[in-house]
Design a protein around this motif. Structure first.
Motif, short mmCIF file in Angstrom:
data_model
loop_
_atom_site.label_atom_id
_atom_site.label_comp_id
_atom_site.label_asym_id
_atom_site.label_seq_id
_atom_site.Cartn_x
_atom_site.Cartn_y
_atom_site.Cartn_z
N ASP A 28 24.62 40.69 34.65
CA ASP A 28 23.25 40.48 34.17
C ASP A 28 22.66 39.18 34.65
OD1 ASP A 28 24.77 38.73 32.76
OD2 ASP A 28 24.02 39.29 30.78
N GLY A 29 23.38 38.48 35.54
CA GLY A 29 22.89 37.21 36.08
C GLY A 29 23.27 35.99 35.27
N SER A 30 23.85 36.19 34.09
CA SER A 30 24.23 35.06 33.25
C SER A 30 25.48 34.38 33.79
CB SER A 30 24.46 35.53 31.81
OG SER A 30 25.53 36.46 31.75
N GLU A 31 25.64 33.09 33.49
CA GLU A 31 26.80 32.32 33.91
C GLU A 31 27.34 31.49 32.75
OE1 GLU A 31 26.43 30.05 37.47
OE2 GLU A 31 25.33 31.62 38.56
N SER A 32 28.64 31.24 32.81
CA SER A 32 29.27 30.44 31.76
C SER A 32 30.53 29.80 32.33
CB SER A 32 29.64 31.32 30.56
OG SER A 32 30.32 30.58 29.57
N GLY A 33 30.83 28.59 31.86
CA GLY A 33 32.06 27.93 32.27
C GLY A 33 31.82 26.72 33.14
N PRO A 34 32.89 26.06 33.55
CA PRO A 34 32.77 24.80 34.31
C PRO A 34 32.09 25.02 35.65
CG PRO A 34 35.04 25.60 34.33
CD PRO A 34 34.30 26.45 33.34
N SER A 35 31.29 24.07 36.05
CA SER A 35 30.58 24.14 37.33
C SER A 35 31.29 23.26 38.35
CB SER A 35 29.12 23.70 37.17
OG SER A 35 29.07 22.37 36.65
N GLY A 36 30.91 23.42 39.60
CA GLY A 36 31.46 22.59 40.65
C GLY A 36 32.69 23.16 41.32
N GLY A 37 33.17 24.31 40.89
CA GLY A 37 34.35 24.94 41.47
C GLY A 37 34.07 26.38 41.84
N PRO A 38 35.12 27.17 42.05
CA PRO A 38 34.91 28.58 42.38
C PRO A 38 34.32 29.35 41.22
CG PRO A 38 37.24 28.12 42.02
CD PRO A 38 36.54 26.80 42.01
N VAL A 39 33.67 30.45 41.54
CA VAL A 39 33.00 31.29 40.54
C VAL A 39 33.61 32.68 40.60
CG1 VAL A 39 30.81 32.29 39.78
CG2 VAL A 39 30.86 29.98 40.78
N LEU A 40 34.03 33.19 39.45
CA LEU A 40 34.48 34.57 39.34
C LEU A 40 33.26 35.44 39.07
CD1 LEU A 40 36.73 36.72 39.12
CD2 LEU A 40 36.82 36.20 36.67
N VAL A 41 32.94 36.34 39.99
CA VAL A 41 31.77 37.19 39.88
C VAL A 41 32.21 38.56 39.37
CG1 VAL A 41 29.82 38.22 41.10
CG2 VAL A 41 30.70 35.97 41.81
N VAL A 42 31.68 38.96 38.21
CA VAL A 42 31.95 40.29 37.65
C VAL A 42 30.68 41.10 37.86
CG1 VAL A 42 32.70 41.59 35.64
CG2 VAL A 42 33.46 39.22 35.94
N ARG A 43 30.72 42.03 38.82
CA ARG A 43 29.50 42.69 39.27
C ARG A 43 29.08 43.86 38.40
NH1 ARG A 43 31.53 42.09 45.18
NH2 ARG A 43 30.33 40.27 45.89
N THR A 44 30.01 44.41 37.63
CA THR A 44 29.71 45.61 36.85
C THR A 44 30.66 45.72 35.67
OG1 THR A 44 29.80 48.05 36.90
CG2 THR A 44 31.11 46.88 38.53
N PRO A 45 30.21 46.31 34.54
CA PRO A 45 31.12 46.53 33.41
C PRO A 45 32.29 47.45 33.75
CG PRO A 45 28.83 46.78 32.73
CD PRO A 45 28.83 46.71 34.22
N ARG A 46 32.20 48.19 34.87
CA ARG A 46 33.31 49.06 35.26
C ARG A 46 34.60 48.26 35.42
NH1 ARG A 46 29.37 51.32 38.62
NH2 ARG A 46 30.17 50.17 40.41
N ALA A 47 34.48 47.02 35.89
CA ALA A 47 35.66 46.18 36.06
C ALA A 47 36.37 45.97 34.73
CB ALA A 47 35.26 44.84 36.66
N LEU A 48 35.62 45.83 33.65
CA LEU A 48 36.22 45.63 32.33
C LEU A 48 36.92 46.90 31.86
CD1 LEU A 48 33.29 43.71 30.56
CD2 LEU A 48 35.04 42.85 32.14
N ARG A 49 36.33 48.04 32.17
CA ARG A 49 36.98 49.30 31.78
C ARG A 49 38.30 49.47 32.51
NH1 ARG A 49 31.58 51.22 32.02
NH2 ARG A 49 31.87 52.58 33.82
N ARG A 50 38.37 49.07 33.76
CA ARG A 50 39.64 49.13 34.49
C ARG A 50 40.69 48.24 33.82
NH1 ARG A 50 38.97 51.70 39.42
NH2 ARG A 50 36.91 51.55 40.39
N PHE A 51 40.29 47.03 33.42
CA PHE A 51 41.23 46.10 32.81
C PHE A 51 41.70 46.61 31.45
CE2 PHE A 51 42.22 42.31 30.27
CZ PHE A 51 43.21 41.76 31.06
N LEU A 52 40.81 47.22 30.68
CA LEU A 52 41.21 47.76 29.39
C LEU A 52 42.18 48.93 29.55
CD1 LEU A 52 37.83 47.65 27.49
CD2 LEU A 52 39.93 46.52 26.75
N TRP A 53 41.97 49.73 30.58
CA TRP A 53 42.82 50.89 30.81
C TRP A 53 44.20 50.47 31.30
CZ3 TRP A 53 42.93 55.65 29.28
CH2 TRP A 53 43.70 56.60 29.95
#
Length: 427
Positions: A28-53
């Motif tokens: 959704d374009g929102s960001e959270s967490g420490p700045s100045g380093g690498p960013v983990l980009v979660v492009r879709t909620p499908r990724a969360l469904r994979r992790f839950l499964w």
């Protein structure tokens, strides 16, 4: 919703007991967490469904291969941070995940954020669940084909002109090509190759070892591989070099070789495919193919020994996407297996840091022309290789895994091994 990243950060802290060590950007374009380093980009909620499964490594790997999560910035730094958050939690964390009510609450929150079920199908690059006995001729052939029959164009880009797919031997300021040439020549010298010797190269790949040994040392060489693509490529290189009278390439399993004796055998990055259940047969087969006094150079990745109370678990990502049925053993177990077969171990050289440098060079090659790598394989396959090689480089650097060259001899009854004494130089 416009706060998905914040919610993911809160859930991650609930699951791991610590705030996420890298910044998160959500779909959704929102960001959270420490700045100045690498960013983990979660492009879709499908990724969360994979992790839950499939919680843990396999669920994350599926999301990565599918392009549903990505990293912006330094991939090595991101993997190092995520390793501390996920893979290095230890047994206490595993028990906590099972029994802590807070973990169950976090899982429910994650399910709400992930959206409707079912999870997506696994990416097509994933090996289907395999049944039956390990390391049969047919199953090993299929495993080798999955890894090596990706396409020679892809391997040319990653490995470079040397087409050597194993740890190089680096000097300060050296190049990948020079380091691979030096590694092959080191093996030839350890084997004591001389004009007219018969050399068997087990798992010959694209033919670099047999080409060098025949051209520089005058041997008669046989290279065996289970990959038809590798064999075709190696034969073409040999013909172009005018060495068809000295080198034969076979699509053949090591268990089927019957034309000994050989003066020397090289096995470079192949024994990881053998498996613990078949290793005694592997060692005995190579011993039986050597003449008395013949030498074996076994170049093999190892893992750290386990504590008595631990159990070895196959890496789910590696098994599903990279090396199906591959197994790593501690150096001591490999030495013991070779000795039980009758070999005398004469030299062991540890090359752990050399493999980290090699992997980082391969990652640079892959990233240098990403679009060409994708065109030569698939988007998912290229992503598999980028993650696999970068994570492996960190594993070598942090001493989670190693790689060793063992020089072993079929020492005759006289006890004369033929290996010369040589001075050691320590720096």
């Amino acid at each position: 919703m416009a706060d998905a990243a914040l919610r993911l950060s809160e859930i991650a802290e609930q699951l791991t007991g610590a705030p996420p060590p890298l910044r998160i950007r959500a779909w959704d374009g929102s960001e959270s967490g420490p700045s100045g380093g690498p960013v983990l980009v979660v492009r879709t909620p499908r990724a969360l469904r994979r992790f839950l499964w499939r919680p843990g490594e396999l669920g994350l790997a599926r999301a990565w291969v599918a392009g549903e999560i990505d990293v912006e910035g330094d991939l090595y730094e991101a993997l190092g941070l995520m390793s501390g958050m996920i893979w290095d939690q230890g047994e206490d964390a595993e028990r906590r995940r099972l029994w802590d009510p807070a973990i169950r609450s976090a899982a429910r929150r994650l399910a709400t954020l992930a959206g409707p079920w079912p999870p997506p199908r696994p990416p097509r690059e994933e090996v289907r669940r395999r049944r039956g006995a390990l390391h049969t001729l047919r199953r090993d052939r299929a495993a080798i084909s999955h890894h090596y029959d990706v396409g020679n164009d892809f391997y040319e880009q990653v490995l470079g002109p040397s087409m050597v797919y194993s740890c190089a031997y680096w000097e300060p300021g050296g190049t990948l090509e020079g380091a691979q040439r030096d590694k092959i020549d080191l093996i030839c010298r350890k084997l004591g190759l001389a004009e007219g010797d018969r050399l068997l190269d087990v798992g010959c790949g694209w033919g670099s070892m047999v080409l060098h040994a025949a051209r520089e040392y005058g041997v008669q060489a046989v290279g065996i591989t289970l990959s038809a693509e590798q064999a075709g490529y190696a034969r073409k290189r040999i013909a172009e070099a005018g060495l068809t009278d000295r080198i034969e390439i076979r699509v053949q399993d090591y268990r089927s070789v019957e034309d000994g004796p050989y003066d020397a055998i090289s096995s470079i990055g192949m024994a990881e495919h053998v498996g613990s259940a078949a290793y005694a047969r592997y060692a005995a087969q190579l011993y039986g193919l050597l003449r008395p006094g013949g030498r074996l150079l076994n170049h093999q990745i190892s893992r750290r020994p386990l504590r008595q109370e631990d159990a070895y678990h196959v890496d789910e990502f590696i098994d599903a996407y990279v090396f199906p049925d591959g197994e790593l053993a501690p150096l001591g177990e490999t030495l013991a297996a070779l000795e039980r077969a009758g070999f005398e171990a004469r030299d062991v050289e540890v090359l752990r840091e050399h493999y980290a440098l090699t992997l980082r060079a391969w990652v640079r090659n892959l990233e240098a022309d990403w679009e060409a790598a994708v065109a030569a394989s698939s988007p998912g396959r290229a992503r598999v290789w980028r993650l696999y090689m970068a994570a492996s480089a960190l594993s070598f650097e942090r001493n989670r895994i190693g790689v060793n060259q063992i020089l072993a001899v079929r020492t005759p009854g006289s006890g004369v091994s033929g290996v010369k004494l040589r001075p050691r130089t320590w720096g």
